[in-house]
Design a protein around this motif. Structure first.
Motif, PDB file in Angstrom:
ATOM      1  N   TRP A  70      -3.765  44.728  78.964  1.00  8.43           N
ATOM      2  CA  TRP A  70      -4.108  44.051  80.213  1.00  8.43           C
ATOM      3  C   TRP A  70      -3.836  42.569  80.118  1.00  8.43           C
ATOM      4  CZ3 TRP A  70      -5.593  47.200  84.130  1.00  8.43           C
ATOM      5  CH2 TRP A  70      -6.040  48.472  83.791  1.00  8.43           C
ATOM      6  N   GLU A 105     -17.010  46.307  92.790  1.00  9.87           N
ATOM      7  CA  GLU A 105     -16.281  47.567  92.809  1.00  9.87           C
ATOM      8  C   GLU A 105     -15.651  47.850  91.442  1.00  9.87           C
ATOM      9  OE1 GLU A 105     -17.332  48.212  96.721  1.00  9.87           O
ATOM     10  OE2 GLU A 105     -16.226  49.587  95.401  1.00  9.87           O
ATOM     11  N   GLN A 106     -15.213  49.076  91.267  1.00  8.95           N
ATOM     12  CA  GLN A 106     -14.496  49.425  90.055  1.00  8.95           C
ATOM     13  C   GLN A 106     -13.029  49.024  90.161  1.00  8.95           C
ATOM     14  OE1 GLN A 106     -15.128  53.647  89.402  1.00  8.95           O
ATOM     15  NE2 GLN A 106     -17.032  53.262  88.299  1.00  8.95           N
ATOM     16  N   ARG A 107     -12.434  48.839  89.023  1.00  6.48           N
ATOM     17  CA  ARG A 107     -11.007  48.515  88.989  1.00  6.48           C
ATOM     18  C   ARG A 107     -10.210  49.716  89.482  1.00  6.48           C
ATOM     19  NH1 ARG A 107      -8.729  45.630  83.637  1.00  6.48           N
ATOM     20  NH2 ARG A 107     -10.609  44.427  84.126  1.00  6.48           N
ATOM     21  N   GLU A 108      -9.208  49.445  90.304  1.00  8.63           N
ATOM     22  CA  GLU A 108      -8.388  50.524  90.842  1.00  8.63           C
ATOM     23  C   GLU A 108      -6.913  50.195  90.704  1.00  8.63           C
ATOM     24  OE1 GLU A 108      -9.318  50.981  95.010  1.00  8.63           O
ATOM     25  OE2 GLU A 108      -8.789  48.906  95.493  1.00  8.63           O
ATOM     26  N   TYR A 134      -3.420  46.495  88.759  1.00  7.66           N
ATOM     27  CA  TYR A 134      -4.723  46.985  89.173  1.00  7.66           C
ATOM     28  C   TYR A 134      -5.455  45.836  89.857  1.00  7.66           C
ATOM     29  CZ  TYR A 134      -4.465  51.254  86.324  1.00  7.66           C
ATOM     30  OH  TYR A 134      -4.115  52.476  85.786  1.00  7.66           O
ATOM     31  N   GLN A 186      -9.652  44.541  91.103  1.00 10.82           N
ATOM     32  CA  GLN A 186     -11.090  44.793  91.110  1.00 10.82           C
ATOM     33  C   GLN A 186     -11.732  43.864  92.125  1.00 10.82           C
ATOM     34  OE1 GLN A 186     -12.949  44.527  87.259  1.00 10.82           O
ATOM     35  NE2 GLN A 186     -14.705  45.748  87.921  1.00 10.82           N
TER      36      GLN A 186
END
Length: 114
Positions: free
Chosen positions: A104, A42-45, A36, A38
């Motif tokens: 994570w 911004e949001q984590r994607e 992922y 970030q």
């Protein structure tokens, strides 16, 4: 489950970088793993995910440029990033799922300048 990421750093647009994550506690081919990112503000994607069964899935914006792979013997999940763009800048996180829980790694910074 413990994840330890390495790699990343700074690159110019068009260059390549690679990330690697050692996954301990679960075989990398026996679970869902991936990367992922970030970006600031911004949001984590999800960038690239490979499920226990089935092929990898990629964020649309990285298709054809990024490639995820797993190495069972080395217990790693790797992300090869080619033709980098400034919008790829962000903190990248290694991810693994185990028995319904998400794990994570510490993020590693990727900075791409134009």
């Amino acid at each position: 489950v413990q994840l330890q990421a390495s790699g990343g750093g700074s690159a110019q647009a068009g260059e390549s970088l690679s990330l690697s994550c050692v996954v301990r506690g679960v075989p990398v081919t026996a679970t869902t793993t991936g990367w992922y990112r970030q970006a600031p503000g911004e949001q984590r994607e999800a960038v690239a995910i490979v499920a226990r069964e089935g092929g990898p899935t990629y964020l649309d914006s990285v298709k054809g440029r990024f490639s995820i792979s797993r190495n069972y013997a080395r217990k790693t999940v790797n992300l090869q990033m080619n033709n980098l763009k400034p919008e790829d800048t962000g903190v990248y996180y290694c991810y693994a799922e185990r028995q319904g829980r998400d794990f994570w790694g510490r993020g590693t910074l990727v900075t791409v300048s134009s």
